[in-house]
Write a protein that holds these residues in place. Structure first.
Motif, short mmCIF file in Angstrom:
data_model
loop_
_atom_site.label_atom_id
_atom_site.label_comp_id
_atom_site.label_asym_id
_atom_site.label_seq_id
_atom_site.Cartn_x
_atom_site.Cartn_y
_atom_site.Cartn_z
N THR A 78 -14.62 -4.33 -8.35
CA THR A 78 -13.59 -4.65 -7.36
C THR A 78 -14.11 -5.60 -6.29
OG1 THR A 78 -12.36 -2.60 -7.72
CG2 THR A 78 -12.10 -3.66 -5.57
N VAL A 79 -13.31 -6.64 -6.01
CA VAL A 79 -13.68 -7.62 -4.99
C VAL A 79 -12.70 -7.60 -3.81
CG1 VAL A 79 -12.36 -9.55 -5.97
CG2 VAL A 79 -14.45 -10.03 -4.69
N TYR A 80 -11.56 -6.93 -3.99
CA TYR A 80 -10.49 -6.98 -2.98
C TYR A 80 -9.62 -5.74 -3.22
CZ TYR A 80 -6.71 -9.38 -0.30
OH TYR A 80 -5.75 -9.76 0.62
N VAL A 81 -9.08 -5.17 -2.14
CA VAL A 81 -8.28 -3.95 -2.26
C VAL A 81 -6.94 -4.15 -1.59
CG1 VAL A 81 -8.12 -1.51 -1.59
CG2 VAL A 81 -10.31 -2.46 -2.36
N GLN A 82 -5.87 -3.74 -2.28
CA GLN A 82 -4.55 -3.62 -1.66
C GLN A 82 -4.28 -2.14 -1.47
OE1 GLN A 82 -2.22 -5.76 -4.57
NE2 GLN A 82 -2.31 -7.66 -3.41
N ALA A 83 -4.03 -1.75 -0.22
CA ALA A 83 -3.89 -0.34 0.13
C ALA A 83 -2.43 -0.02 0.42
CB ALA A 83 -4.75 0.00 1.34
N LYS A 84 -1.84 0.85 -0.38
CA LYS A 84 -0.44 1.20 -0.23
C LYS A 84 -0.27 2.34 0.79
CE LYS A 84 2.12 -0.93 -3.61
NZ LYS A 84 1.19 -1.75 -4.37
N THR A 85 0.81 2.25 1.58
CA THR A 85 1.27 3.37 2.40
C THR A 85 2.78 3.47 2.23
OG1 THR A 85 1.54 2.01 4.39
CG2 THR A 85 -0.60 3.11 4.10
N TYR A 86 3.34 4.67 2.55
CA TYR A 86 4.73 4.95 2.19
C TYR A 86 5.48 5.67 3.31
CZ TYR A 86 2.61 4.21 -2.41
OH TYR A 86 1.92 3.71 -3.48
N TYR A 87 5.28 5.29 4.55
CA TYR A 87 5.96 5.99 5.65
C TYR A 87 7.48 5.91 5.47
CZ TYR A 87 1.42 6.25 7.87
OH TYR A 87 0.11 6.53 8.13
N GLY A 88 8.12 7.06 5.69
CA GLY A 88 9.56 7.13 5.51
C GLY A 88 9.97 7.32 4.05
N GLY A 89 8.99 7.50 3.17
CA GLY A 89 9.29 7.64 1.74
C GLY A 89 9.25 6.30 1.05
N GLY A 90 8.68 6.28 -0.15
CA GLY A 90 8.53 5.04 -0.88
C GLY A 90 9.84 4.49 -1.41
N ILE A 91 9.87 3.20 -1.63
CA ILE A 91 11.08 2.55 -2.15
C ILE A 91 11.31 2.97 -3.60
CG2 ILE A 91 12.12 0.31 -2.69
CD1 ILE A 91 10.51 -0.80 -0.28
N TRP A 92 10.23 3.03 -4.40
CA TRP A 92 10.36 3.44 -5.80
C TRP A 92 9.70 4.79 -6.06
CZ3 TRP A 92 9.22 -1.83 -4.82
CH2 TRP A 92 10.28 -2.70 -5.11
N TYR A 93 8.63 5.09 -5.38
CA TYR A 93 7.93 6.37 -5.52
C TYR A 93 7.05 6.52 -4.29
CZ TYR A 93 4.25 3.21 -7.13
OH TYR A 93 3.35 2.18 -7.22
N THR A 94 6.55 7.74 -4.08
CA THR A 94 5.68 8.02 -2.94
C THR A 94 4.42 8.71 -3.44
OG1 THR A 94 7.61 8.33 -1.51
CG2 THR A 94 5.51 9.17 -0.70
N LEU A 95 3.26 8.21 -3.02
CA LEU A 95 1.99 8.85 -3.33
C LEU A 95 1.34 9.32 -2.03
CD1 LEU A 95 0.43 6.38 -5.96
CD2 LEU A 95 1.76 8.46 -6.39
N ASP A 96 0.76 10.51 -2.08
CA ASP A 96 0.01 11.03 -0.93
C ASP A 96 -1.45 10.70 -1.16
OD1 ASP A 96 -0.83 12.34 1.32
OD2 ASP A 96 -0.66 14.35 0.44
N LEU A 97 -1.86 9.49 -0.75
CA LEU A 97 -3.19 8.99 -1.06
C LEU A 97 -4.21 9.46 -0.02
CD1 LEU A 97 -2.18 5.37 -2.11
CD2 LEU A 97 -3.05 7.17 -3.62
N ASP A 98 -5.34 9.91 -0.50
CA ASP A 98 -6.43 10.40 0.36
C ASP A 98 -7.35 9.21 0.64
OD1 ASP A 98 -8.69 11.53 1.46
OD2 ASP A 98 -8.76 13.24 0.08
N TYR A 99 -7.10 8.52 1.76
CA TYR A 99 -7.86 7.31 2.03
C TYR A 99 -9.32 7.57 2.42
CZ TYR A 99 -4.40 3.88 0.96
OH TYR A 99 -3.54 3.06 0.26
N PRO A 100 -9.67 8.64 3.10
CA PRO A 100 -11.11 8.90 3.28
C PRO A 100 -11.84 9.04 1.93
CG PRO A 100 -9.86 10.15 4.88
CD PRO A 100 -8.85 9.52 3.96
#
Length: 324
Positions: free
Chosen positions: A262-284
Motif C-alpha cells: 500500500t502506498v496511499y489510503v482512502q479512509a471511509k467514514t459514515y456519519y449519519g448512516g452510509g449512502i449504500w452501507y455502513t461499516l463500523d471501522l476500528d481505525y486505531p
C-alpha cells in the motif's frame, strides 16, 4: 626606533600561532596519556514521530448526492478551513481539465497551504472489446499527464467490472458481486487488466506518477485478486491503494494482506448512516496494521455518510487524527 612592516607582523603572527598549536597539541597529548579512558559517546536523540498527513477527497463534499456538486475550487477552500493537510481530486468532479484550469487549482492549493495529493479517476479494463479497453487506456494516459500538470504524485485506478448488474444501487445491494459476461470468465478479465495497465507504465514513469490500484469492486474486490495483478506486473509504478471501506466482510485480515504493497489510503467514514452501507471501522486497529508496515503516505478521507459534510468531515478528521 624599530619599524615593523605588515609582512613582519604577519610572519610573527604565524610563528606564534604555530607554536601555540604545538604547545596545545602537546598538552592535549599529555592529558590524553593521563586519562586514557575514551569519552562516553552521547546517544543520538530519539527521532520525533512525524505527524500523519490527512487529506480529504473532493468526493467527500459531493458523494453523488443531488444538489451537492461543489466545484473543486470550493472544496480546496473548505479543506483548508477544516484543517486538512491535502486534497484528493475526483476527476469527474472537475468542471474542466485544460492546462489553464489545472494551474489555477495548483495556485489555489498553494495559497491555502495544502498539497494536491491524489487524482481519483474512473476507468475500467474489464471488457472483451479491444476498442473499449483502448479507450480506457487513452483516458488513463491523459489523466497521468493531468496529475503531472497538477503536481499530483498518484492516480487511483480501478480494475473495472463486468457491469452485468446495470444499476449501481442493485450492485451495492449484492455487495459488489456480479457474474461475468456470458462466454467469459474472470480469468479472461485478469489478462485484459494486466495487459492494459502494462501499457500505462511507461507514461507513469515518464511523469513520475504512481498508479494506485484500489480494492474497488471488480477483480479488486478481494485482496487475492488485487495482489495477483500487482504481483504479475511487478513494477514500482504500480502499487496498492487501500480503501478501508471496500472489504465488506472481515476487513482487517484483508487490509493486512494488502498493507505491504500500500502506498496511499482512502479512509471511509459514515456519519449519519452510509449512502449504500455502513461499516463500523476500528481505525486505531487499522492504524496499527499500517504502522506494522511503516506506512508513511497520505490518509485521504472519503466521507460517505448522510450527515451534512460541514459537521461530518471535521468529526472524521478528529477520529483519524486520534487513530493515527
Amino acid at each position: 626606533m624599530t619599524i615593523r612592516t605588515r609582512r613582519d607582523f604577519l610572519c610573527q603572527s604565524l610563528v606564534t600561532a604555530a607554536c601555540a598549536g604545538v604547545t596545545g597539541s602537546a598538552s592535549a597529548t599529555a592529558a590524553f596519556a593521563q586519562d586514557p579512558a575514551p569519552a562516553t559517546a552521547t546517544a543520538p536523540p530519539s527521532p520525533t514521530a512525524r505527524r500523519q498527513s490527512i487529506a480529504v477527497s473532493t468526493y467527500s463534499f459531493w458523494r453523488f448526492l443531488a444538489g451537492l456538486t461543489l466545484p473543486v475550487e470550493q472544496c480546496i477552500d473548505l479543506a483548508a478551513e477544516m484543517g486538512l493537510d491535502g486534497v484528493e481530486i475526483l476527476h469527474m468532479q472537475m468542471e474542466k481539465d485544460d492546462r489553464a484550469f489545472c494551474q489555477t487549482l495548483k495556485r489555489r492549493a498553494l495559497v491555502n497551504g495544502l498539497d494536491l495529493c491524489g487524482l481519483s479517476i474512473h476507468q475500467g479494463f474489464v471488457s472483451p472489446d479491444p476498442a473499449e479497453r483502448d479507450k480506457n487506456i487513452a483516458h488513463t494516459l491523459r489523466c497521468i499527464e493531468l496529475a503531472y500538470a497538477l503536481g499530483i504524485p498518484i492516480v487511483r485506478l480501478n480494475t473495472g467490472r463486468w457491469r452485468t448488474v446495470k444499476s449501481f444501487d442493485d450492485f451495492m445491494a449484492q455487495r459488489g458481486i456480479e457474474p461475468p459476461l456470458p462466454g467469459y470468465t474472470d480469468e479472461d478479465a485478469f489478462g485484459w487488466v494486466i495487459a492494459s495497465i502494462e501499457r500505462c507504465l511507461a507514461k507513469a514513469e515518464e511523469c513520475g506518477v504512481v498508479l494506485g490500484l484500489e480494492n474497488h469492486w471488480g477483480l479488486g474486490r478481494t485482496p487475492e485478486g488485487l495482489l495477483r495483478i500487482i504481483d504479475a506486473i511487478g513494477s514500482p509504478w504500480l502499487m496498492a491503494l487501500m480503501d478501508t471501506g471496500n472489504f465488506l466482510e472481515d476487513p482487517y485480515d484483508k487490509l493486512r494482506m494488502i498493507a505491504p504493497k500500500t502506498v496511499y489510503v482512502q479512509a471511509k467514514t459514515y456519519y449519519g448512516g452510509g449512502i449504500w452501507y455502513t461499516l463500523d471501522l476500528d481505525y486505531p486497529r487499522i492504524a496499527r496494521i499500517l504502522q506494522e508496515h511503516k506506512f508513511g503516505g497520505y490518509i485521504a478521507l472519503e466521507y460517505e455518510g448522510r450527515e451534512d459534510y460541514r459537521t461530518a468531515i471535521p468529526k472524521s478528521l478528529a477520529a483519524l487524527r486520534a487513530a493515527f
